[in-house]
Design a protein around this motif. Structure first.
Motif, PDB file in Angstrom:
ATOM      1  N   GLY A  91       0.824  -1.196   0.000  1.00 37.73           N
ATOM      2  CA  GLY A  91       0.000   0.000   0.000  1.00 37.73           C
ATOM      3  C   GLY A  91       0.860   1.247   0.000  1.00 37.73           C
ATOM      4  N   VAL A  92       0.228   2.367   0.256  1.00 33.20           N
ATOM      5  CA  VAL A  92       0.939   3.638   0.343  1.00 33.20           C
ATOM      6  C   VAL A  92       1.595   3.703   1.723  1.00 33.20           C
ATOM      7  N   ARG A  93       2.939   3.719   1.730  1.00 31.53           N
ATOM      8  CA  ARG A  93       3.730   3.706   2.966  1.00 31.53           C
ATOM      9  C   ARG A  93       3.195   2.655   3.951  1.00 31.53           C
ATOM     10  N   PRO A  94       3.161   1.393   3.549  1.00 36.61           N
ATOM     11  CA  PRO A  94       2.569   0.354   4.410  1.00 36.61           C
ATOM     12  C   PRO A  94       3.414   0.057   5.648  1.00 36.61           C
ATOM     13  N   THR A  95       2.740  -0.193   6.722  1.00 36.53           N
ATOM     14  CA  THR A  95       3.394  -0.602   7.959  1.00 36.53           C
ATOM     15  C   THR A  95       3.442  -2.122   8.008  1.00 36.53           C
ATOM     16  N   LEU A  96       4.615  -2.659   8.304  1.00 39.78           N
ATOM     17  CA  LEU A  96       4.735  -4.091   8.550  1.00 39.78           C
ATOM     18  C   LEU A  96       4.448  -4.323  10.022  1.00 39.78           C
ATOM     19  N   PHE A  97       3.569  -5.269  10.303  1.00 39.31           N
ATOM     20  CA  PHE A  97       3.331  -5.681  11.684  1.00 39.31           C
ATOM     21  C   PHE A  97       3.300  -7.195  11.716  1.00 39.31           C
ATOM     22  N   ASP A  98       4.026  -7.784  12.655  1.00 42.46           N
ATOM     23  CA  ASP A  98       4.019  -9.226  12.825  1.00 42.46           C
ATOM     24  C   ASP A  98       4.197  -9.537  14.309  1.00 42.46           C
ATOM     25  N   ALA A  99       3.489 -10.549  14.767  1.00 43.47           N
ATOM     26  CA  ALA A  99       3.586 -10.978  16.162  1.00 43.47           C
ATOM     27  C   ALA A  99       3.528 -12.502  16.196  1.00 43.47           C
ATOM     28  N   PRO A 100       4.638 -13.166  15.832  1.00 43.18           N
ATOM     29  CA  PRO A 100       4.641 -14.622  15.815  1.00 43.18           C
ATOM     30  C   PRO A 100       4.559 -15.194  17.229  1.00 43.18           C
TER      31      PRO A 100
END
Length: 188
Positions: A91-100
Protein backbone atom coordinates in the motif's frame (compact mmCIF):
# COMPACT_ATOMS: atom_id res chain seq x y z
CA UNK A 1 16.47 1.00 14.61
CA UNK A 2 16.01 3.44 11.77
CA UNK A 3 17.02 2.35 8.28
CA UNK A 4 17.27 4.69 5.28
CA UNK A 5 16.45 4.19 1.61
CA UNK A 6 16.26 6.23 -1.58
CA UNK A 7 13.54 6.09 -4.23
CA UNK A 8 12.63 8.56 -7.00
CA UNK A 9 15.42 10.92 -5.88
CA UNK A 10 13.88 11.19 -2.42
CA UNK A 11 15.11 9.85 0.91
CA UNK A 12 12.90 7.72 3.11
CA UNK A 13 13.31 5.76 6.29
CA UNK A 14 11.80 2.87 8.19
CA UNK A 15 11.58 2.87 11.98
CA UNK A 16 11.70 -0.71 13.27
CA UNK A 17 10.61 -1.64 16.78
CA UNK A 18 10.72 -5.17 18.17
CA UNK A 19 9.39 -5.68 21.66
CA UNK A 20 8.01 -8.40 23.88
CA UNK A 21 4.23 -8.57 23.94
CA UNK A 22 2.92 -7.59 27.37
CA UNK A 23 -0.80 -7.50 26.51
CA UNK A 24 -1.58 -9.92 23.68
CA UNK A 25 -5.27 -9.01 23.51
CA UNK A 26 -4.35 -5.38 22.79
CA UNK A 27 -2.74 -6.49 19.51
CA UNK A 28 -5.36 -9.11 18.61
CA UNK A 29 -3.52 -12.17 19.89
CA UNK A 30 -4.47 -14.99 22.27
CA UNK A 31 -3.28 -14.51 25.89
CA UNK A 32 -0.75 -17.34 25.36
CA UNK A 33 1.26 -14.94 23.14
CA UNK A 34 2.52 -12.99 26.17
CA UNK A 35 6.30 -12.70 26.07
CA UNK A 36 6.61 -13.42 22.36
CA UNK A 37 7.86 -10.63 20.06
CA UNK A 38 5.98 -8.13 17.99
CA UNK A 39 7.63 -6.20 15.18
CA UNK A 40 6.40 -2.92 13.77
CA UNK A 41 8.16 -1.24 10.83
CA UNK A 42 6.80 2.21 9.92
CA UNK A 43 7.68 3.80 6.58
CA UNK A 44 8.40 7.54 6.43
CA UNK A 45 8.67 8.81 2.86
CA UNK A 46 7.88 12.25 1.38
CA UNK A 47 6.51 10.95 -1.94
CA UNK A 48 2.76 10.95 -2.46
CA UNK A 49 0.26 8.58 -4.04
CA UNK A 50 1.70 6.00 -6.42
CA UNK A 51 5.23 7.27 -5.73
CA UNK A 52 4.82 6.02 -2.13
CA UNK A 53 3.37 2.62 -3.10
CA UNK A 54 5.54 -0.07 -1.48
CA UNK A 55 5.24 -3.60 -0.21
CA UNK A 56 6.77 -5.85 2.42
CA UNK A 57 8.21 -9.25 1.51
CA UNK A 58 8.89 -11.35 4.59
CA UNK A 59 10.62 -14.71 4.69
CA UNK A 60 10.95 -16.82 7.83
CA UNK A 61 13.33 -19.58 8.84
CA UNK A 62 12.33 -21.52 11.94
CA UNK A 63 13.14 -24.91 13.34
CA UNK A 64 9.45 -25.81 12.93
CA UNK A 65 9.06 -24.71 9.29
CA UNK A 66 8.84 -26.96 6.21
CA UNK A 67 12.64 -27.44 6.09
CA UNK A 68 13.20 -27.82 9.84
CA UNK A 69 15.10 -24.54 9.93
CA UNK A 70 17.42 -25.28 7.01
CA UNK A 71 15.82 -22.68 4.75
CA UNK A 72 13.41 -19.78 4.57
CA UNK A 73 9.69 -19.92 3.70
CA UNK A 74 7.37 -17.10 2.67
CA UNK A 75 5.53 -15.50 5.58
CA UNK A 76 2.33 -14.10 4.12
CA UNK A 77 -0.47 -12.63 6.15
CA UNK A 78 -2.65 -15.66 6.88
CA UNK A 79 -5.64 -14.06 5.10
CA UNK A 80 -3.67 -14.07 1.85
CA UNK A 81 -1.47 -17.17 2.19
CA UNK A 82 -2.92 -18.60 -1.05
CA UNK A 83 -2.40 -15.35 -2.96
CA UNK A 84 0.10 -15.40 -5.83
CA UNK A 85 1.59 -12.11 -4.58
CA UNK A 86 4.93 -12.20 -2.75
CA UNK A 87 3.87 -9.26 -0.56
CA UNK A 88 2.65 -9.75 3.00
CA UNK A 89 1.60 -6.07 3.12
CA UNK A 90 1.22 -3.58 0.26
CA UNK A 91 0.00 0.00 0.00
CA UNK A 92 0.94 3.64 0.34
CA UNK A 93 3.73 3.71 2.97
CA UNK A 94 2.57 0.35 4.41
CA UNK A 95 3.39 -0.60 7.96
CA UNK A 96 4.73 -4.09 8.55
CA UNK A 97 3.33 -5.68 11.68
CA UNK A 98 4.02 -9.23 12.83
CA UNK A 99 3.59 -10.98 16.16
CA UNK A 100 4.64 -14.62 15.82
CA UNK A 101 3.79 -16.98 18.64
CA UNK A 102 3.31 -20.64 19.42
CA UNK A 103 0.85 -22.33 21.78
CA UNK A 104 3.58 -24.66 23.02
CA UNK A 105 6.86 -23.16 24.15
CA UNK A 106 9.09 -25.89 22.82
CA UNK A 107 12.71 -25.02 21.95
CA UNK A 108 12.66 -22.97 18.76
CA UNK A 109 14.85 -20.68 16.67
CA UNK A 110 12.84 -18.20 14.55
CA UNK A 111 14.32 -15.61 12.17
CA UNK A 112 12.57 -13.23 9.79
CA UNK A 113 14.07 -11.37 6.86
CA UNK A 114 11.79 -8.42 6.14
CA UNK A 115 12.24 -6.36 2.96
CA UNK A 116 10.65 -3.11 1.88
CA UNK A 117 10.29 -3.23 -1.90
CA UNK A 118 8.55 -1.54 -4.77
CA UNK A 119 6.82 -2.73 -7.91
CA UNK A 120 6.96 -0.31 -10.87
CA UNK A 121 3.49 0.35 -12.25
CA UNK A 122 4.73 1.37 -15.71
CA UNK A 123 6.30 -2.01 -16.49
CA UNK A 124 4.56 -4.88 -18.29
CA UNK A 125 6.17 -7.41 -15.94
CA UNK A 126 5.35 -7.58 -12.24
CA UNK A 127 8.71 -6.90 -10.62
CA UNK A 128 9.85 -6.71 -7.02
CA UNK A 129 12.72 -4.29 -6.42
CA UNK A 130 14.12 -4.24 -2.88
CA UNK A 131 14.83 -0.94 -1.12
CA UNK A 132 15.99 -2.13 2.32
CA UNK A 133 15.88 -5.12 4.59
CA UNK A 134 16.28 -6.12 8.19
CA UNK A 135 16.44 -9.28 10.26
CA UNK A 136 14.74 -9.95 13.55
CA UNK A 137 13.63 -12.97 15.53
CA UNK A 138 13.45 -14.89 18.76
CA UNK A 139 14.52 -18.10 20.43
CA UNK A 140 12.82 -20.35 22.96
CA UNK A 141 15.24 -22.28 25.16
CA UNK A 142 14.79 -25.63 26.94
CA UNK A 143 13.42 -23.77 29.99
CA UNK A 144 10.64 -22.22 27.84
CA UNK A 145 12.27 -18.77 28.13
CA UNK A 146 11.79 -16.46 25.12
CA UNK A 147 14.72 -14.27 24.05
CA UNK A 148 14.30 -11.62 21.38
CA UNK A 149 17.07 -11.14 18.85
CA UNK A 150 18.17 -7.59 18.01
CA UNK A 151 17.16 -6.01 14.72
CA UNK A 152 19.98 -6.05 12.18
CA UNK A 153 20.22 -4.41 8.77
CA UNK A 154 20.45 -6.82 5.86
CA UNK A 155 22.67 -6.38 2.81
CA UNK A 156 22.37 -7.12 -0.89
CA UNK A 157 23.85 -10.62 -0.43
CA UNK A 158 21.02 -11.54 1.97
CA UNK A 159 18.30 -10.57 -0.54
CA UNK A 160 20.17 -12.09 -3.47
CA UNK A 161 20.44 -15.42 -1.62
CA UNK A 162 16.62 -15.56 -1.55
CA UNK A 163 16.20 -14.97 -5.31
CA UNK A 164 16.03 -18.65 -6.41
CA UNK A 165 13.41 -19.43 -3.75
CA UNK A 166 11.38 -16.27 -4.54
CA UNK A 167 11.38 -17.02 -8.27
CA UNK A 168 10.30 -20.63 -7.69
CA UNK A 169 7.58 -19.61 -5.19
CA UNK A 170 6.14 -16.82 -7.34
CA UNK A 171 6.64 -17.69 -11.03
CA UNK A 172 4.39 -14.82 -12.16
CA UNK A 173 6.79 -12.26 -10.69
CA UNK A 174 10.32 -11.10 -11.47
CA UNK A 175 12.69 -10.38 -8.59
CA UNK A 176 15.45 -7.88 -9.19
CA UNK A 177 18.81 -8.18 -7.51
CA UNK A 178 19.53 -5.61 -4.84
CA UNK A 179 21.60 -2.85 -6.39
CA UNK A 180 22.53 -0.83 -3.33
CA UNK A 181 22.79 -1.36 0.40
CA UNK A 182 20.58 0.35 2.99
CA UNK A 183 22.25 2.50 5.57
CA UNK A 184 21.56 2.53 9.24
CA UNK A 185 20.93 6.10 10.34
CA UNK A 186 20.23 5.59 14.00
CA UNK A 187 18.96 3.28 16.70
CA UNK A 188 15.70 3.30 18.53
Amino acid sequence: MILSFAHDDMQGSVAVTVEQVADPTAIGKHPSAAGFPSCTAVVDYPGQGYRALFGWVQLVRSTDNSSGGAGFDMDPLRLFEDSPSPYAFFGVRPTLFDAPSRVERDPLHWTAHSYLARTPLDDDERQVRPLLGFSWGFDIDANRHITLRPVQALAAADWNAHLPYLAASHPGWAFDGWRSSPTESGLR
